[in-house]
Motif scaffolding. Structure first.
Motif, PDB file in Angstrom:
ATOM      1  N   GLN A 221      41.124  -7.208  17.747  1.00 47.07           N
ATOM      2  CA  GLN A 221      39.764  -6.688  17.765  1.00 47.07           C
ATOM      3  C   GLN A 221      38.811  -7.735  17.186  1.00 47.07           C
ATOM      4  O   GLN A 221      38.918  -8.095  16.012  1.00 47.07           O
ATOM      5  CB  GLN A 221      39.669  -5.407  16.940  1.00 47.07           C
ATOM      6  CG  GLN A 221      40.429  -4.233  17.512  1.00 47.07           C
ATOM      7  CD  GLN A 221      40.180  -2.957  16.721  1.00 47.07           C
ATOM      8  OE1 GLN A 221      39.163  -2.815  16.033  1.00 47.07           O
ATOM      9  NE2 GLN A 221      41.101  -2.015  16.826  1.00 47.07           N
ATOM     10  N   ALA A 222      37.904  -8.230  18.021  1.00 44.93           N
ATOM     11  CA  ALA A 222      36.881  -9.165  17.553  1.00 44.93           C
ATOM     12  C   ALA A 222      35.687  -8.353  17.074  1.00 44.93           C
ATOM     13  O   ALA A 222      34.792  -8.000  17.855  1.00 44.93           O
ATOM     14  CB  ALA A 222      36.488 -10.126  18.660  1.00 44.93           C
ATOM     15  N   VAL A 223      35.686  -8.017  15.795  1.00 46.56           N
ATOM     16  CA  VAL A 223      34.679  -7.137  15.210  1.00 46.56           C
ATOM     17  C   VAL A 223      34.150  -7.771  13.926  1.00 46.56           C
ATOM     18  O   VAL A 223      34.927  -8.150  13.053  1.00 46.56           O
ATOM     19  CB  VAL A 223      35.279  -5.746  14.885  1.00 46.56           C
ATOM     20  CG1 VAL A 223      34.230  -4.846  14.238  1.00 46.56           C
ATOM     21  CG2 VAL A 223      35.833  -5.095  16.144  1.00 46.56           C
ATOM     22  N   SER A 224      32.837  -7.905  13.833  1.00 46.28           N
ATOM     23  CA  SER A 224      32.218  -8.416  12.611  1.00 46.28           C
ATOM     24  C   SER A 224      32.056  -7.330  11.561  1.00 46.28           C
ATOM     25  O   SER A 224      32.242  -7.575  10.363  1.00 46.28           O
ATOM     26  CB  SER A 224      30.843  -9.018  12.922  1.00 46.28           C
ATOM     27  OG  SER A 224      30.905 -10.012  13.909  1.00 46.28           O
ATOM     28  N   GLU A 225      31.701  -6.121  12.027  1.00 40.56           N
ATOM     29  CA  GLU A 225      31.391  -5.025  11.107  1.00 40.56           C
ATOM     30  C   GLU A 225      31.353  -3.735  11.909  1.00 40.56           C
ATOM     31  O   GLU A 225      30.986  -3.741  13.079  1.00 40.56           O
ATOM     32  CB  GLU A 225      30.023  -5.289  10.462  1.00 40.56           C
ATOM     33  CG  GLU A 225      29.633  -4.355   9.356  1.00 40.56           C
ATOM     34  CD  GLU A 225      28.330  -4.763   8.675  1.00 40.56           C
ATOM     35  OE1 GLU A 225      28.143  -4.386   7.507  1.00 40.56           O
ATOM     36  OE2 GLU A 225      27.495  -5.451   9.311  1.00 40.56           O
ATOM     37  N   GLU A 298      38.540 -16.822   8.810  1.00 39.41           N
ATOM     38  CA  GLU A 298      38.887 -17.588   7.613  1.00 39.41           C
ATOM     39  C   GLU A 298      39.783 -18.769   7.978  1.00 39.41           C
ATOM     40  O   GLU A 298      39.592 -19.885   7.481  1.00 39.41           O
ATOM     41  CB  GLU A 298      39.610 -16.674   6.618  1.00 39.41           C
ATOM     42  CG  GLU A 298      40.186 -17.374   5.408  1.00 39.41           C
ATOM     43  CD  GLU A 298      39.155 -17.877   4.419  1.00 39.41           C
ATOM     44  OE1 GLU A 298      39.465 -18.833   3.684  1.00 39.41           O
ATOM     45  OE2 GLU A 298      38.029 -17.317   4.406  1.00 39.41           O
ATOM     46  N   ALA A 299      40.768 -18.544   8.860  1.00 38.25           N
ATOM     47  CA  ALA A 299      41.672 -19.618   9.260  1.00 38.25           C
ATOM     48  C   ALA A 299      40.937 -20.730   9.990  1.00 38.25           C
ATOM     49  O   ALA A 299      41.269 -21.919   9.847  1.00 38.25           O
ATOM     50  CB  ALA A 299      42.786 -19.057  10.141  1.00 38.25           C
ATOM     51  N   ALA A 300      39.946 -20.371  10.787  1.00 36.69           N
ATOM     52  CA  ALA A 300      39.233 -21.358  11.597  1.00 36.69           C
ATOM     53  C   ALA A 300      38.172 -22.114  10.812  1.00 36.69           C
ATOM     54  O   ALA A 300      37.946 -23.311  11.052  1.00 36.69           O
ATOM     55  CB  ALA A 300      38.597 -20.685  12.809  1.00 36.69           C
ATOM     56  N   THR A 301      37.510 -21.413   9.894  1.00 38.94           N
ATOM     57  CA  THR A 301      36.316 -21.996   9.271  1.00 38.94           C
ATOM     58  C   THR A 301      36.305 -21.977   7.750  1.00 38.94           C
ATOM     59  O   THR A 301      35.477 -22.638   7.136  1.00 38.94           O
ATOM     60  CB  THR A 301      35.051 -21.247   9.740  1.00 38.94           C
ATOM     61  OG1 THR A 301      35.059 -19.912   9.197  1.00 38.94           O
ATOM     62  CG2 THR A 301      34.981 -21.179  11.257  1.00 38.94           C
ATOM     63  N   GLY A 302      37.185 -21.154   7.147  1.00 38.28           N
ATOM     64  CA  GLY A 302      37.120 -20.969   5.701  1.00 38.28           C
ATOM     65  C   GLY A 302      35.965 -20.089   5.268  1.00 38.28           C
ATOM     66  O   GLY A 302      35.666 -19.984   4.075  1.00 38.28           O
ATOM     67  N   MET A 303      35.323 -19.432   6.220  1.00 35.43           N
ATOM     68  CA  MET A 303      34.145 -18.610   5.936  1.00 35.43           C
ATOM     69  C   MET A 303      34.409 -17.150   6.282  1.00 35.43           C
ATOM     70  O   MET A 303      35.375 -16.825   6.976  1.00 35.43           O
ATOM     71  CB  MET A 303      32.935 -19.122   6.733  1.00 35.43           C
ATOM     72  CG  MET A 303      32.546 -20.547   6.414  1.00 35.43           C
ATOM     73  SD  MET A 303      31.314 -21.207   7.576  1.00 35.43           S
ATOM     74  CE  MET A 303      29.958 -20.063   7.309  1.00 35.43           C
ATOM     75  N   GLY A 304      33.527 -16.271   5.801  1.00 31.96           N
ATOM     76  CA  GLY A 304      33.618 -14.857   6.102  1.00 31.96           C
ATOM     77  C   GLY A 304      32.860 -14.506   7.368  1.00 31.96           C
ATOM     78  O   GLY A 304      32.117 -15.319   7.932  1.00 31.96           O
ATOM     79  N   LEU A 305      33.054 -13.272   7.818  1.00 33.76           N
ATOM     80  CA  LEU A 305      32.394 -12.780   9.016  1.00 33.76           C
ATOM     81  C   LEU A 305      30.906 -12.569   8.789  1.00 33.76           C
ATOM     82  O   LEU A 305      30.445 -12.387   7.656  1.00 33.76           O
ATOM     83  CB  LEU A 305      33.025 -11.462   9.458  1.00 33.76           C
ATOM     84  CG  LEU A 305      34.465 -11.535   9.964  1.00 33.76           C
ATOM     85  CD1 LEU A 305      35.073 -10.130  10.011  1.00 33.76           C
ATOM     86  CD2 LEU A 305      34.531 -12.181  11.343  1.00 33.76           C
TER      87      LEU A 305
END
Length: 321
Positions: A221-225, A298-305
């Motif tokens: 599921q590609a879900v931000s929120e 996180e794995a791709a960028t080290g950042m949050g959604l």
């Protein structure tokens, strides 16, 4: 140690200039271990030229003719595939075109496939079912890894404010308030799985390509929120300082302008309101989940959604008076 051109894995993005394809390419461009290709029917378009200027190798191809993809697939390690349900040329042939294209991808020796998919609805929604049928075919072909990323409801859909009573760009309420006018998402309080395509979708796919064996066979599921209509309005008010309300309208009141994909959206609201689905966008009994997308981002960028409030701050606030 630097990565030479010959050491890089080739990833081909089918549908490079669409919202999803562009998001995937812009994310992968930050990773020097890949050589990136993109397919488009319009290589001279501004969107295509912008990607070319960033180093993406562009190939002219048309999903209606799978044989045109040969040069773009030759030597590719991975492919991201999304066929646009808004493409009039695929309105009634998306499943067949996608199945043929997946077969061509496998025949070309591609090892990793990431397909933009959706759940099967048992005939309720042509667009969902077409993507589910393509997924079923891909699962049977024996890729080294095949993962299926299922985007939620685009935050970008709110750019088409005329579909939502003017919200969030036009204050059309009698008292000057902004009115979110959508059919019910399901029972009261049902939560919409929102995805900021530009900010998050590409990074989710990027995360899959970084560890394809882990995600092999999985539907992500590609879900931000996930937010209810009331929470969407509350977030808008918090960021903009403007007053807004929810107005639930009947399914038949959702404007389609006799456009095929908008008529599918209307059917989607009706499907969501059926007792067996009860607001579950990913199908009966399947709850919304942001955990997979959070892990992959996180794995791709080290950042949050991203978030709805961040999307409003970036996309809505600058346009409000």
């Amino acid at each position: 140690m630097s990565t030479t051109t010959t050491d890089r894995k080739i990833i081909t993005i089918i549908g490079a200039t669409g919202q999803q394809g562009t998001a995937v390419l812009l994310s992968l461009l930050r990773n020097p271990t890949y050589t990136l290709r993109g397919t488009t029917r319009t290589p001279a378009s501004p969107a295509a030229l912008a990607l070319s200027s960033r180093g993406v190798q562009l190939f002219t191809a048309d999903a209606a003719t799978p044989g045109t993809f040969g040069p773009a697939l030759a030597g590719a390690w991975g492919v991201f595939l999304n066929l646009s349900s808004q493409d009039p040329s695929l309105e009634h042939t998306e499943a067949a075109a996608g199945v043929a294209l997946v077969s061509a991808i496998r025949a070309a020796g591609v090892k990793v496939l990431v397909h933009s998919s959706l759940p099967h609805t048992g005939g309720a929604l042509r667009t969902f079912d077409a993507k589910a049928e393509i997924q079923r075919h891909a699962e049977a072909l024996g890729f080294e890894a095949a993962a299926f990323v299922r985007p939620g409801w685009y935050m970008e859909n709110f750019h088409f404010h005329e579909l939502a009573g003017g919200f969030p760009f036009r204050a059309l309420g009698e008292g000057g308030e902004y009115v979110l006018a959508y059919p019910a998402w399901g029972p009261a309080g049902a939560r919409v799985p929102l995805i900021d395509v530009a900010r998050d979708f590409g990074d989710v796919v990027h995360g899959v390509f970084k560890d394809p064996e882990k995600w092999d066979g999985k539907s992500v599921q590609a879900v931000s929120e996930e937010l209810s209509y009331a929470e969407i309005v509350e977030g808008f008010e918090k960021v903009t300082g403007k007053r807004a309300v929810v107005q639930t309208v009947g399914v038949e009141e959702f404007p389609t302008m006799e456009v095929g994909y908008l008529e599918e959206m209307r059917k989607m609201f009706a499907w969501l309101q059926t007792p067996e689905v009860a607001g579950r966008y990913y199908g009966p009994g399947v709850e919304n989940c942001v955990d997979q997308a959070r892990e992959l981002k996180e794995a791709a960028t080290g950042m949050g959604l991203g978030s709805w409030e961040a999307w409003v701050e970036e996309n809505v606030n600058p346009q409000l008076e």
